[in-house]
Motif scaffolding. Sequence first.
Motif, mmCIF file in Angstrom:
data_model
loop_
_atom_site.group_PDB
_atom_site.id
_atom_site.type_symbol
_atom_site.label_atom_id
_atom_site.label_comp_id
_atom_site.label_asym_id
_atom_site.label_seq_id
_atom_site.Cartn_x
_atom_site.Cartn_y
_atom_site.Cartn_z
ATOM 1 N N LEU A 62 0.522 2.277 1.046
ATOM 2 C CA LEU A 62 0.012 1.203 0.197
ATOM 3 C C LEU A 62 0.943 0.006 0.318
ATOM 4 O O LEU A 62 2.169 0.148 0.256
ATOM 5 C CB LEU A 62 -0.072 1.656 -1.263
ATOM 6 N N ARG A 63 0.364 -1.170 0.461
ATOM 7 C CA ARG A 63 1.140 -2.380 0.678
ATOM 8 C C ARG A 63 0.682 -3.472 -0.297
ATOM 9 O O ARG A 63 -0.502 -3.707 -0.469
ATOM 10 C CB ARG A 63 0.946 -2.873 2.112
ATOM 11 N N HIS A 64 1.653 -4.116 -0.923
ATOM 12 C CA HIS A 64 1.331 -5.201 -1.854
ATOM 13 C C HIS A 64 2.241 -6.386 -1.572
ATOM 14 O O HIS A 64 3.367 -6.249 -1.100
ATOM 15 C CB HIS A 64 1.502 -4.733 -3.309
ATOM 16 N N ARG A 65 1.763 -7.566 -1.878
ATOM 17 C CA ARG A 65 2.519 -8.792 -1.635
ATOM 18 C C ARG A 65 3.626 -8.957 -2.679
ATOM 19 O O ARG A 65 3.417 -8.734 -3.857
ATOM 20 C CB ARG A 65 1.577 -9.993 -1.689
ATOM 21 N N ALA A 82 -2.605 -4.859 -9.654
ATOM 22 C CA ALA A 82 -2.100 -5.374 -8.378
ATOM 23 C C ALA A 82 -3.176 -5.261 -7.311
ATOM 24 O O ALA A 82 -4.043 -4.383 -7.362
ATOM 25 C CB ALA A 82 -0.860 -4.604 -7.941
ATOM 26 N N THR A 83 -3.117 -6.169 -6.355
ATOM 27 C CA THR A 83 -4.007 -6.122 -5.195
ATOM 28 C C THR A 83 -3.239 -5.507 -4.036
ATOM 29 O O THR A 83 -2.151 -5.981 -3.688
ATOM 30 C CB THR A 83 -4.483 -7.535 -4.822
ATOM 31 N N VAL A 84 -3.792 -4.460 -3.461
ATOM 32 C CA VAL A 84 -3.073 -3.724 -2.424
ATOM 33 C C VAL A 84 -3.949 -3.526 -1.184
ATOM 34 O O VAL A 84 -5.173 -3.570 -1.254
ATOM 35 C CB VAL A 84 -2.604 -2.342 -2.931
ATOM 36 N N ASP A 85 -3.277 -3.308 -0.062
ATOM 37 C CA ASP A 85 -3.918 -2.814 1.150
ATOM 38 C C ASP A 85 -3.593 -1.333 1.247
ATOM 39 O O ASP A 85 -2.490 -0.905 0.868
ATOM 40 C CB ASP A 85 -3.387 -3.546 2.386
ATOM 41 N N MET A 86 -4.521 -0.541 1.759
ATOM 42 C CA MET A 86 -4.336 0.904 1.781
ATOM 43 C C MET A 86 -4.695 1.495 3.140
ATOM 44 O O MET A 86 -5.657 1.064 3.775
ATOM 45 C CB MET A 86 -5.216 1.579 0.710
ATOM 46 N N LEU A 87 -3.909 2.482 3.546
ATOM 47 C CA LEU A 87 -4.237 3.307 4.713
ATOM 48 C C LEU A 87 -4.202 4.757 4.262
ATOM 49 O O LEU A 87 -3.197 5.221 3.725
ATOM 50 C CB LEU A 87 -3.220 3.091 5.836
ATOM 51 N N LEU A 88 -5.303 5.460 4.442
ATOM 52 C CA LEU A 88 -5.368 6.884 4.130
ATOM 53 C C LEU A 88 -5.777 7.628 5.391
ATOM 54 O O LEU A 88 -6.737 7.235 6.070
ATOM 55 C CB LEU A 88 -6.391 7.181 3.025
ATOM 56 N N SER A 132 -8.634 -3.159 2.508
ATOM 57 C CA SER A 132 -7.881 -4.396 2.287
ATOM 58 C C SER A 132 -8.257 -5.047 0.957
ATOM 59 O O SER A 132 -9.410 -4.979 0.519
ATOM 60 C CB SER A 132 -8.161 -5.398 3.421
ATOM 61 N N ASN A 133 -7.250 -5.650 0.336
ATOM 62 C CA ASN A 133 -7.443 -6.431 -0.894
ATOM 63 C C ASN A 133 -8.170 -5.649 -1.983
ATOM 64 O O ASN A 133 -9.169 -6.107 -2.557
ATOM 65 C CB ASN A 133 -8.201 -7.724 -0.588
ATOM 66 N N VAL A 134 -7.648 -4.464 -2.260
ATOM 67 C CA VAL A 134 -8.218 -3.610 -3.304
ATOM 68 C C VAL A 134 -7.494 -3.888 -4.622
ATOM 69 O O VAL A 134 -6.265 -3.760 -4.706
ATOM 70 C CB VAL A 134 -8.067 -2.125 -2.946
ATOM 71 N N LEU A 135 -8.226 -4.276 -5.649
ATOM 72 C CA LEU A 135 -7.640 -4.550 -6.951
ATOM 73 C C LEU A 135 -7.549 -3.249 -7.742
ATOM 74 O O LEU A 135 -8.558 -2.624 -8.049
ATOM 75 C CB LEU A 135 -8.480 -5.574 -7.712
ATOM 76 N N LEU A 136 -6.325 -2.862 -8.079
ATOM 77 C CA LEU A 136 -6.090 -1.639 -8.832
ATOM 78 C C LEU A 136 -5.604 -1.971 -10.229
ATOM 79 O O LEU A 136 -4.785 -2.880 -10.424
ATOM 80 C CB LEU A 136 -5.043 -0.765 -8.132
ATOM 81 N N SER A 137 -6.086 -1.235 -11.209
ATOM 82 C CA SER A 137 -5.636 -1.397 -12.586
ATOM 83 C C SER A 137 -4.270 -0.760 -12.775
ATOM 84 O O SER A 137 -3.845 0.086 -11.984
ATOM 85 C CB SER A 137 -6.641 -0.753 -13.543
ATOM 86 N N ALA A 138 -3.577 -1.152 -13.833
ATOM 87 C CA ALA A 138 -2.303 -0.510 -14.156
ATOM 88 C C ALA A 138 -2.537 0.962 -14.471
ATOM 89 O O ALA A 138 -3.563 1.345 -15.046
ATOM 90 C CB ALA A 138 -1.663 -1.214 -15.348
ATOM 91 N N GLY A 139 -1.616 1.812 -14.076
ATOM 92 C CA GLY A 139 -1.744 3.242 -14.324
ATOM 93 C C GLY A 139 -1.050 4.059 -13.256
ATOM 94 O O GLY A 139 -0.408 3.519 -12.345
#
Length: 268
Positions: free
Chosen positions: A102-105, A149-155, A179-186
């Motif tokens: 997972l990658r975030h700016r 946070a907005t993240v990029d993901m590789l699974l 790409s550019n997946v908005l995740l809620s806090a948790g």
Amino acid sequence: SNEQKYGRAGQGGDGVVSAISGVRRYYGGGGGGGATRCYQYAVGGKGGGGHGALYESADVVYSADADCAPGAGENGTGGGGGGGGIVRTTAGGRGGSGVVILRHRRKTAGCATVTVPRNEPTGGVYLRRRGYGIHTFAEDGVFTLARPATVDMLLVGGGGGGGSGRGGGGGAGQVSVLSNVLLSAGSYAVTIGGSPGLQGADGGVTSVAFDRLVFSAVGGGGGGGGANNVSDYLLRTGRTGASGGGGGVPSEQGRPWIVYASSPGGEG
């Protein structure tokens, strides 16, 4: 030539390239087929695919210290295991485990392995690179967000194991890039798909889950097993998965030089 007389096992297919970790590399390579009699391995695909076993018989015997066994899929890539041979190398290679990245700016640039700054996401092995915070999970864990946070993901799902006895290579785990997946806090549960280590076994599912939100990548199909009896044909079909496992190769009992058509691979 030996290749014309005895046939040649197929090599594994190449996987998918990604630079999300900060380094460009392949993920999800297929395993090579087993028991080629051309005095060289059927190579695994780029992305951690294991090579197939070399062929042995009464008239083709390598030295006792020769490494004729199939290769395992590389862990952290979802690569499929190589197909097994006969005599000393009947078992197929295990598949490689999957991975989650997972990658975030970040606000500041740099490149270092550091302690995660306050209020930033946590979990996995943390790397700060070129303005990004990168979290790599090679095993089960928890990814925690103190704020959205907005993240990029590789699974990547786990790779399938290679089939036994002139078996097909294991299929690669699914490679899912988001790409550019908005995740809620948790707190997000991260599960890494592995391989049971059994010949012809399917790879496990990799996932990131929070409440009802689930991202996943399925495992690769196990390679079909070969046999020396044509009546066992249906037992040699590769298993279904993200990438289907390769089909095993039968031969007439007592006459392994008579090579029949390969059994079908599993569906991907």
